[in-house]
Design an enzyme around this catalytic site. Structure first.
Site, PDB file in Angstrom:
ATOM      1  CE  LYS A 155      -1.207   8.289   7.632  1.00 61.13           C
ATOM      2  NZ  LYS A 155      -1.657   6.905   7.219  1.00 61.13           N
TER       3      LYS A 155
ATOM      4  CE  LYS B  47      -3.234   2.937   0.100  1.00 61.98           C
ATOM      5  NZ  LYS B  47      -4.028   3.281   1.271  1.00 61.98           N
TER       6      LYS B  47
END
Length: 302
Positions: A246, A177
């Site tokens: 992030k 991911k």
């Protein structure tokens, strides 16, 4: 596991833009839900549909046959798992925890080491809030094959069956991911830069994009994703740029931890952070395109 038997009680922690859609689809599939979030009002629709509210993650774990977390950062995952009233305070030693957050292996590794009987899977997703709402998420699963098979009905309630992928051992889901995000964000910055230069040099935006789509430089981003900006001026506020920053930070950190230089990704991260500083934490993940629009003094619209 099936939705129609008593082993189908799913605890779900994190009812934000992704978790909200995922839990609705679990409920539609017939799973009994026990839910928790920092904002109880996020659970109102689910409770109306039969879900039970739990005041703490520990209560979620105690009342469920498996626990799913969908949280913003690794720090949040750690707090929910390890806190005084965290999941580990309520889950049975042989229980199941699926972390579907975009995170890094460290937190899950610690949980597995301290709870060797626990079944742990990392299963982050791709598809944005629309995919979560429609039950068409792509899911990248890291963990034991037997657990992946056992939990297939849970994953299929939230994702596209053809794109639910067992990508390897523990931690592989997190890694895949992060790499997907890293490449997509790089596509975004490269596309914005190319379109801005071409338009500033006098080429019609539609002609330029059409040429790119029909060239060796063709990509899914140029062909499809960028149209949200070019057609509608939509910079995708469904996924905040603070979260994009992030994720990029986690990717760069992962690169450092395995000893691979990530100069391009580090630069892309800085461009995203500049857009965040200019437009705020809640701006959409495609907001870096605004930086280039501002540079050339033209909104990139077809």
């Amino acid at each position: 596991m099936t939705a129609s038997n008593q082993s189908g009680t799913v605890g779900f922690i994190g009812l934000g833009s992704m978790g909200a859609g995922m839990t609705r689809n679990l409920q539609k599939a017939g799973f009994t839900l026990v839910v928790n979030d920092i904002r109880r009002e996020q659970a109102a629709e689910l409770i109306h549909g039969g879900a039970r509210w739990a005041d703490t993650p520990a209560e979620v774990a105690a009342d469920s046959d498996l626990v799913i977390t969908m949280l913003p950062t690794p720090r949040h995952v750690s707090e929910v798992m390890n806190g005084k009233a965290g999941v580990l305070a309520g889950i049975v030693p042989s229980g199941t925890w699926i972390d579907m957050s975009t995170s890094v292996p460290d937190v899950a590794d610690e949980v597995r080491k301290s709870n060797p009987g626990l079944h742990v899977l990392d299963a982050p997703v791709s598809g944005m809030s629309t995919g979560a709402a429609n039950g068409t998420l792509q899911i990248f699963i890291g963990g034991d094959a037997d657990d992946v098979t056992r939990l297939a009905p849970v994953f299929e309630a939230m994702g596209d069956r053809e794109r639910i992928l067992h990508v390897g051992a523990h931690g592989a889901g997190y890694t895949v991911k992060l790499m997907l995000n890293q490449l997509w964000f790089s596509h975004l910055v490269a596309t914005a830069e190319v379109l801005a230069i071409g338009v500033k040099a006098g080429v019609d935006l539609g002609v330029l994009r059409n040429a790119l789509v029909n060239s060796p430089a063709r990509s899914n981003f140029v062909e499809h994703d960028v149209l949200s900006v070019l057609d509608h001026g939509d910079y995708d506020e469904g996924f905040a740029i603070a979260l994009a920053c992030k994720d990029l930070g986690l990717s760069v950190d992962l690169a450092g931890s395995v000893g691979v230089p990530a100069e391009l990704s580090a630069l892309v991260e800085q461009i995203f952070r500049r857009a965040r500083a200019a437009y705020g934490d809640k701006a959409g993940e495609m907001t870096p395109m605004k930086l280039y629009e501002r540079l050339i003094g033209v909104d990139l619209r077809l």
